[in-house]
Design a protein around this motif. Structure first.
Motif, short mmCIF file in Angstrom:
data_model
loop_
_atom_site.label_atom_id
_atom_site.label_comp_id
_atom_site.label_asym_id
_atom_site.label_seq_id
_atom_site.Cartn_x
_atom_site.Cartn_y
_atom_site.Cartn_z
N SER A 27 -10.52 74.32 2.60
CA SER A 27 -10.61 73.92 4.10
C SER A 27 -9.74 75.63 5.43
CB SER A 27 -9.50 72.62 4.36
OG SER A 27 -8.14 73.27 4.73
N HIS A 29 -8.52 77.46 7.47
CA HIS A 29 -7.28 77.99 7.79
C HIS A 29 -6.44 76.68 6.99
CE1 HIS A 29 -8.44 80.51 10.99
NE2 HIS A 29 -8.31 80.17 11.96
N ASN A 30 -7.02 76.32 5.71
CA ASN A 30 -6.11 75.51 5.40
C ASN A 30 -6.33 74.18 5.96
OD1 ASN A 30 -4.64 74.47 2.91
ND2 ASN A 30 -2.62 75.47 3.01
N LEU A 65 -17.81 71.10 6.39
CA LEU A 65 -17.77 72.05 5.74
C LEU A 65 -17.12 71.74 4.92
CD1 LEU A 65 -18.96 75.34 6.57
CD2 LEU A 65 -20.62 73.68 5.11
N SER A 66 -15.50 71.98 5.33
CA SER A 66 -14.40 71.69 4.70
C SER A 66 -14.15 70.35 3.96
CB SER A 66 -13.24 71.68 4.89
OG SER A 66 -12.90 73.13 5.75
N ARG A 128 -8.20 86.66 -1.97
CA ARG A 128 -7.85 87.72 -0.38
C ARG A 128 -8.18 89.51 -0.52
NH1 ARG A 128 -5.76 83.22 2.02
NH2 ARG A 128 -7.13 82.11 3.33
N PHE A 222 -4.58 87.50 7.96
CA PHE A 222 -3.59 86.61 7.84
C PHE A 222 -2.46 86.83 7.80
CE2 PHE A 222 -7.97 84.33 6.79
CZ PHE A 222 -7.85 82.76 6.95
N MET A 262 -21.67 74.48 -0.78
CA MET A 262 -20.39 75.10 -0.76
C MET A 262 -19.86 76.10 -2.05
SD MET A 262 -17.41 76.72 2.26
CE MET A 262 -16.58 74.66 1.95
N SER A 280 -15.82 83.99 7.40
CA SER A 280 -16.56 83.12 8.22
C SER A 280 -16.85 83.62 10.30
CB SER A 280 -15.88 82.11 8.53
OG SER A 280 -15.46 81.43 7.39
C1 LIG Z 1 -15.13 76.58 6.10
C2 LIG Z 1 -14.42 77.37 5.71
C3 LIG Z 1 -13.74 78.16 6.54
C4 LIG Z 1 -13.28 79.68 5.51
N1 LIG Z 1 -12.62 80.82 6.25
C5 LIG Z 1 -11.77 82.30 5.99
C6 LIG Z 1 -12.45 83.45 6.42
O1 LIG Z 1 -12.92 83.71 7.25
N2 LIG Z 1 -11.20 84.15 6.06
C7 LIG Z 1 -10.29 83.68 5.09
O2 LIG Z 1 -9.52 84.71 4.86
N3 LIG Z 1 -10.46 82.40 4.54
C8 LIG Z 1 -11.20 81.37 4.87
N4 LIG Z 1 -11.25 80.43 4.55
C9 LIG Z 1 -10.59 79.19 3.46
C10 LIG Z 1 -9.39 78.70 3.50
O3 LIG Z 1 -8.49 79.72 4.24
C11 LIG Z 1 -9.09 78.20 2.40
O4 LIG Z 1 -9.51 77.60 1.87
C12 LIG Z 1 -7.26 77.64 2.79
O5 LIG Z 1 -6.75 78.35 3.47
C13 LIG Z 1 -7.10 77.14 1.47
O6 LIG Z 1 -6.34 77.76 0.05
P1 LIG Z 1 -7.39 77.71 -1.06
O7 LIG Z 1 -8.70 77.90 -0.99
O8 LIG Z 1 -7.16 79.13 -1.64
O9 LIG Z 1 -7.31 76.79 -2.31
C14 LIG Z 1 -12.39 79.08 4.94
C15 LIG Z 1 -12.17 78.15 4.14
C16 LIG Z 1 -13.77 77.48 4.21
C17 LIG Z 1 -13.56 75.97 4.14
#
Ligand SMILES: Cc1cc2nc3c(=O)[nH]c(=O)nc-3n(C[C@H](O)[C@H](O)[C@H](O)COP(=O)(O)O)c2cc1C
Length: 334
Positions: A27, A29-30, A65-66, A128, A222, A262, A280
């Motif tokens: 999601s 920003h989690n 989306l999330s 990342r 981040f 996604m 994003s």
């Molecule tokens: C719609 C969406 C947009 C996101 N955009 C970014 C982004 O621009 N940069 C990034 O580093 N992570 C992005 N994320 C990843 C989220 O930060 C990440 O899913 C969340 O911190 C949870 O961590 P995990 O995916 O490792 O479980 C995005 C996630 C989603 C679902």
């Protein structure tokens, strides 16, 4: 506080496991912007308006989306439990926070492909960090394209030098707009480092390396405010696979479908040993998104941009416990 009850003919233990699987979705920003209402004959998936990010995601597109990603996890988990999920998206105009309702659609035998995707739910994470230089093989790309198609969406694979250069420019432009926007930066700061909550946000261990101006792609930082230099040899890979998940329509239900696509792409990538992260910024800045849409020919609606490659393992991010995700069932039925 509501507790987990039987639903769709499943005992509370299985319902809890399915909701836990849903909660492992990525999601923005989690933020984990989803809530669940349990009734004996259905599971409702609600948006959590308290988790919205009005500056970063003004249209709540990424919230949907999330939540679409959480919905796919829920569908897969139910499938593995032998239930064919019958899903209605945005079932009621008058209740826009009710994003989906899942009912019992019959019994089903889970196949090997479903089991592999379910296993990927807890293994998937946003990576990342720099990837290794090994390119993504064509058969992997085809599998990712098919994964998006299975959710009635489109995966655009960025494949020419011109297109890559154009997209890098759009990411940089949107990134610059967001760096200059104090409200966007405040939402990022509130979701990172020590200001993030114990159960949400992006902890420093998941931040990857600190982006630097020389990087070809402008990644979101981040680790804001942390003054460390990147170590030698820790630069990003030169040629990641960049794909854009697109929908065919531009409305809330299409956002939910794109979120499911996604997530199917991300889970499929996980089964293939691939890592993924997001770019994003162009989606979040409306004029840049419009330009990206024109670049894609005007028909497809760009929904999220992913970077894929082979990475080293990274730790999981935290999640809210299932009990915190439950809403009281009000008497009005959807
Ligand atoms: C719609 C969406 C947009 C996101 N955009 C970014 C982004 O621009 N940069 C990034 O580093 N992570 C992005 N994320 C990843 C989220 O930060 C990440 O899913 C969340 O911190 C949870 O961590 P995990 O995916 O490792 O479980 C995005 C996630 C989603 C679902």
């Amino acid at each position: 506080m509501p507790s987990v009850i039987s639903a769709l003919g499943l005992p509370p233990r299985d319902v809890r496991a399915a909701l836990h699987a849903a909660s492992l979705a990525p999601s923005v920003h989690n933020s984990q912007p989803w809530r669940f209402v349990l009734r004996p004959d259905r599971v409702e998936l609600h948006a959590d308006p308290d988790r919205a990010l009005p500056a970063t995601d003004p249209e709540q597109r990424e919230l949907r989306l999330s939540t679409g990603a959480a919905l796919l996890n829920l569908r897969l988990a139910l499938h593995e439990l032998g239930i064919r999920p019958l899903v209605s998206l945005m079932p009621q105009r008058r209740a826009p926070d009710v994003l989906a309702v899942v009912r019992f659609g019959g019994r089903v035998q889970p196949d090997a492909a479903t089991k592999a995707l379910v296993a990927a739910i807890s293994a998937r994470r946003t990576n990342r960090a720099p990837f290794v230089e090994t390119p993504v093989p064509p058969q992997h790309r085809h599998a990712l394209v098919r994964a998006a198609e299975a959710e009635r969406s489109w995966l655009h694979v960025v494949s020419t030098r011109d297109e890559t250069a154009k997209l890098k420019g759009l990411v940089r432009r949107a990134h610059g707009v967001q760096l200059a926007d104090p409200a966007v930066q405040a939402e990022l700061a509130a979701s990172t480092g020590s200001r993030a909550g114990f159960r949400h946000g992006v902890p420093p261990r998941s931040a990857g390396v600190r982006p630097e101006p020389r990087d070809e792609w402008a990644f979101r930082d981040f680790l804001p405010g942390e003054p460390h230099e990147r170590h030698a040899g820790k630069d990003y890979e030169s040629d990641p696979l960049i794909v854009i998940v697109c929908s065919f329509y531009d409305d809330p239900a299409a956002d939910l479908s794109a979120g499911q696509a996604m997530q199917r792409v991300l889970l499929t990538a996980t089964t293939l040993g691939l890592s993924a992260s997001f770019l994003s910024q162009p989606i979040e800045v409306p004029p840049v998104r419009d330009e990206l849409r024109r670049t894609l020919g005007g028909t497809l609606v760009p929904q999220t941009i992913l970077r894929l490659g082979f990475g080293l393992p990274v730790p999981p991010t935290p999640r809210r416990p299932v009990e915190d995700l439950l809403l009281e069932a009000k008497s009005a039925e959807i």
